[in-house]
Design a protein around this motif. Structure first.
Motif, PDB file in Angstrom:
ATOM      1  N   GLN A 252       0.811  -1.212   0.000  1.00  0.00           N
ATOM      2  CA  GLN A 252       0.000   0.000   0.000  1.00  0.00           C
ATOM      3  C   GLN A 252       0.852   1.273   0.000  1.00  0.00           C
ATOM      4  OE1 GLN A 252      -2.551  -0.899   3.457  1.00  0.00           O
ATOM      5  NE2 GLN A 252      -4.310  -0.834   2.069  1.00  0.00           N
ATOM      6  N   ASP A 253       2.115   1.129   0.306  1.00  0.00           N
ATOM      7  CA  ASP A 253       3.026   2.276   0.365  1.00  0.00           C
ATOM      8  C   ASP A 253       3.908   2.273  -0.881  1.00  0.00           C
ATOM      9  OD1 ASP A 253       5.067   4.138   0.946  1.00  0.00           O
ATOM     10  OD2 ASP A 253       4.849   3.783   3.099  1.00  0.00           O
ATOM     11  N   PHE A 256       7.818   1.648  -1.142  1.00  0.00           N
ATOM     12  CA  PHE A 256       8.427   0.343  -0.899  1.00  0.00           C
ATOM     13  C   PHE A 256       8.132  -0.639  -2.023  1.00  0.00           C
ATOM     14  CE2 PHE A 256       8.304   2.186   3.304  1.00  0.00           C
ATOM     15  CZ  PHE A 256       9.437   1.677   3.951  1.00  0.00           C
ATOM     16  N   GLU A 257       8.920  -1.708  -2.052  1.00  0.00           N
ATOM     17  CA  GLU A 257       8.684  -2.808  -2.988  1.00  0.00           C
ATOM     18  C   GLU A 257       8.880  -4.150  -2.283  1.00  0.00           C
ATOM     19  OE1 GLU A 257      11.563  -3.049  -6.143  1.00  0.00           O
ATOM     20  OE2 GLU A 257      13.177  -2.248  -4.870  1.00  0.00           O
ATOM     21  N   ILE A 258       8.120  -5.163  -2.729  1.00  0.00           N
ATOM     22  CA  ILE A 258       8.292  -6.539  -2.272  1.00  0.00           C
ATOM     23  C   ILE A 258       9.285  -7.207  -3.218  1.00  0.00           C
ATOM     24  CG2 ILE A 258       7.172  -8.777  -1.955  1.00  0.00           C
ATOM     25  CD1 ILE A 258       6.361  -6.858   0.195  1.00  0.00           C
ATOM     26  N   CYS A 259      10.269  -7.908  -2.668  1.00  0.00           N
ATOM     27  CA  CYS A 259      11.382  -8.393  -3.489  1.00  0.00           C
ATOM     28  C   CYS A 259      11.323  -9.883  -3.820  1.00  0.00           C
ATOM     29  CB  CYS A 259      12.701  -8.092  -2.782  1.00  0.00           C
ATOM     30  SG  CYS A 259      12.921  -6.338  -2.409  1.00  0.00           S
ATOM     31  N   ALA A 260      10.429 -10.619  -3.175  1.00  0.00           N
ATOM     32  CA  ALA A 260      10.292 -12.055  -3.449  1.00  0.00           C
ATOM     33  C   ALA A 260       8.890 -12.487  -3.049  1.00  0.00           C
ATOM     34  CB  ALA A 260      11.342 -12.859  -2.681  1.00  0.00           C
ATOM     35  N   LYS A 272      12.283   1.684  -2.379  1.00  0.00           N
ATOM     36  CA  LYS A 272      12.728   1.859  -3.759  1.00  0.00           C
ATOM     37  C   LYS A 272      13.861   2.880  -3.755  1.00  0.00           C
ATOM     38  CE  LYS A 272       8.127   0.880  -5.610  1.00  0.00           C
ATOM     39  NZ  LYS A 272       6.915   1.458  -6.259  1.00  0.00           N
ATOM     40  N   GLY A 273      15.008   2.434  -4.179  1.00  0.00           N
ATOM     41  CA  GLY A 273      16.164   3.325  -4.133  1.00  0.00           C
ATOM     42  C   GLY A 273      17.448   2.535  -3.994  1.00  0.00           C
ATOM     43  N   SER A 274      18.476   3.200  -3.561  1.00  0.00           N
ATOM     44  CA  SER A 274      19.812   2.604  -3.514  1.00  0.00           C
ATOM     45  C   SER A 274      19.971   1.640  -2.341  1.00  0.00           C
ATOM     46  CB  SER A 274      20.865   3.718  -3.392  1.00  0.00           C
ATOM     47  OG  SER A 274      20.744   4.359  -2.126  1.00  0.00           O
ATOM     48  N   ASN A 275      21.009   0.824  -2.430  1.00  0.00           N
ATOM     49  CA  ASN A 275      21.349  -0.056  -1.315  1.00  0.00           C
ATOM     50  C   ASN A 275      21.737   0.753  -0.081  1.00  0.00           C
ATOM     51  OD1 ASN A 275      20.831  -2.334  -2.795  1.00  0.00           O
ATOM     52  ND2 ASN A 275      22.965  -2.739  -3.314  1.00  0.00           N
ATOM     53  N   GLU A 276      22.415   1.887  -0.312  1.00  0.00           N
ATOM     54  CA  GLU A 276      22.852   2.725   0.814  1.00  0.00           C
ATOM     55  C   GLU A 276      21.641   3.261   1.584  1.00  0.00           C
ATOM     56  OE1 GLU A 276      24.085   2.861  -2.257  1.00  0.00           O
ATOM     57  OE2 GLU A 276      25.944   1.823  -1.646  1.00  0.00           O
ATOM     58  N   ALA A 321       4.691  -2.726  14.044  1.00  0.00           N
ATOM     59  CA  ALA A 321       5.988  -2.816  13.373  1.00  0.00           C
ATOM     60  C   ALA A 321       5.991  -2.022  12.071  1.00  0.00           C
ATOM     61  CB  ALA A 321       6.332  -4.279  13.103  1.00  0.00           C
ATOM     62  N   TRP A 322       4.906  -2.151  11.299  1.00  0.00           N
ATOM     63  CA  TRP A 322       4.854  -1.432  10.033  1.00  0.00           C
ATOM     64  C   TRP A 322       4.790   0.082  10.248  1.00  0.00           C
ATOM     65  CZ3 TRP A 322       6.382  -1.077   5.495  1.00  0.00           C
ATOM     66  CH2 TRP A 322       5.851  -0.123   4.618  1.00  0.00           C
ATOM     67  N   GLN A 323       3.997   0.518  11.199  1.00  0.00           N
ATOM     68  CA  GLN A 323       3.911   1.959  11.479  1.00  0.00           C
ATOM     69  C   GLN A 323       5.270   2.509  11.901  1.00  0.00           C
ATOM     70  OE1 GLN A 323       0.761   2.014  14.407  1.00  0.00           O
ATOM     71  NE2 GLN A 323      -0.873   2.141  12.859  1.00  0.00           N
ATOM     72  N   HIS A 324       5.978   1.726  12.699  1.00  0.00           N
ATOM     73  CA  HIS A 324       7.315   2.104  13.153  1.00  0.00           C
ATOM     74  C   HIS A 324       8.275   2.215  11.967  1.00  0.00           C
ATOM     75  CE1 HIS A 324      10.804   2.390  15.722  1.00  0.00           C
ATOM     76  NE2 HIS A 324      11.285   1.222  15.316  1.00  0.00           N
ATOM     77  N   ILE A 325       8.265   1.202  11.098  1.00  0.00           N
ATOM     78  CA  ILE A 325       9.135   1.206   9.923  1.00  0.00           C
ATOM     79  C   ILE A 325       8.780   2.371   9.001  1.00  0.00           C
ATOM     80  CG2 ILE A 325       9.706  -0.062   7.801  1.00  0.00           C
ATOM     81  CD1 ILE A 325       9.263  -2.666   9.457  1.00  0.00           C
TER      82      ILE A 325
END
Length: 343
Positions: A252-253, A256-260, A272-276, A321-325
């Motif tokens: 929903q955000d 972010f992206e789901i990777c698997a 979504k963005g760099s590894n750093e 946890a999600w709200q915190h993240i």
């Protein structure tokens, strides 16, 4: 036979496979010494396999090679066959393949129905490491992930990971127990007893690395008695539901992206963005000490892993946890943008 850990089970199966292969090759080619054969033996595992598999090869004194996984981080039969053909053409002796059901980075499942026939045809021992995911097979709806297990020579999962048993308790099966016993059996006089020839007693010291054994089966028995099949199934299903709840929140955000693919209780996600950027997010999450995440690399991407694993976890904990993240991500992105504007 209960082992102490999946690492031990992998090592025991690799050593048994090594002994079995050395004896077979010596019969076929008597001119080869054991040292000649040892120098040519090769074990294989997915490039997503746990590091304990490579460690087993280090302890066993054999080469270990990675088999490339596909875009879903799964190893298929053609990928394994390609590596085997190349190595046999170079004079090497493939002898062991460790398939993984529920890889540590992203919980992917190797294709047993393709890999098994390849291993059987090539006379290679196939061990299945299902350390985490194996507990889920108590639920019929997840049992299709186990299709092809009939091709395996050994199989292992950890009740101490997801089946409510205290550490350590790792359940290992072998197709032919004589393969294991013949590799480890030594009978000095001080270990002999009058029951050993009766066939009524199984000496499990021949099935493992240590001679002494903990009573691991007792604590497993207590858990099975306390929860029953239905109780354990509900425990697994609840965790899977909660992981999909977290996946839904992430999707929903748009930041972010789901990777698997989310199959069981693990969600791999990232900004979504760099590894750093994602390393900075992980650092802020773990330094806040309200939740703890462990990362992984999926190809070139630095990925965060959200694992549902506590016996007492509820939907409210996932929401918290999600709200915190999400809030930490908002704070981080503001700082990140300001820093880039200043540069």
């Amino acid at each position: 036979v209960p082992q102490g850990s999946a690492s031990e089970a992998t090592l025991v199966s690799l050593l048994a496979a090594r002994t079995k292969t050395i004896r077979r090759v010596q019969l076929e080619k008597p001119e080869l010494t054991e040292a000649d054969i040892m120098g040519r033996l090769v074990a294989y595992a997915s490039d997503q396999a746990h590091s304990s598999v490579e460690r087993a090869a280090l302890i066993g004194g054999v080469k270990m090679k990675s088999v490339s996984s596909d875009e879903k981080f799964i190893v298929c039969g053609s990928a394994l066959q390609k590596v085997l053909d190349e190595d046999k053409a170079s004079g090497l002796i493939p002898f062991f393949f460790c398939a993984t059901l529920g890889t540590t980075p992203c919980c992917s499942f190797d294709k047993l129905l393709e890999l098994g026939p390849v291993c059987n045809k090539e006379n290679i021992w196939m061990h299945i490491d299902a350390a985490y995911a194996g507990s889920a097979f108590i639920c019929p709806e997840f049992r299709h992930l186990l299709n092809g297990v009939e091709f395996a020579d050994s199989f292992n999962f950890n009740p101490h990971k997801w089946l409510l048993v205290n550490f350590d308790c790792s359940a290992m099966w072998v197709k032919k127990r004589s393969d294991l016993i013949s590799a480890f059996k030594l009978e000095p006089l001080y270990l002999q007893h009058h029951h050993q020839e009766s066939g009524l007693v199984t000496d499990y010291r021949h099935w493992q690395i240590p001679l002494g054994r903990r009573f691991r089966s007792l604590k497993l028995w207590f858990v099975l008695r306390m929860y029953g099949v239905k109780g354990l199934q509900e425990h697994i299903r609840k965790h899977v539901r909660l992981s999909h709840q977290f996946e839904h929140l992430v999707l929903q955000d748009e930041r972010f992206e789901i990777c698997a693919e989310v199959v069981l209780g693990l969600v791999c996600f990232r900004l979504k963005g760099s590894n750093e950027l994602n390393k900075a997010l992980l650092k802020s999450i773990n330094e806040a000490k309200k939740i703890h995440l462990v990362p992984c690399h999926l190809r070139e991407k630095f990925v965060l892993r959200f694992a549902i694993c506590s016996r007492t976890v509820e939907s409210t904990h996932v929401t918290f946890a999600w709200q915190h993240i999400s809030q930490l991500a908002t704070d981080l992105l503001k700082t990140w943008e300001q820093n880039h504007q200043q540069q």
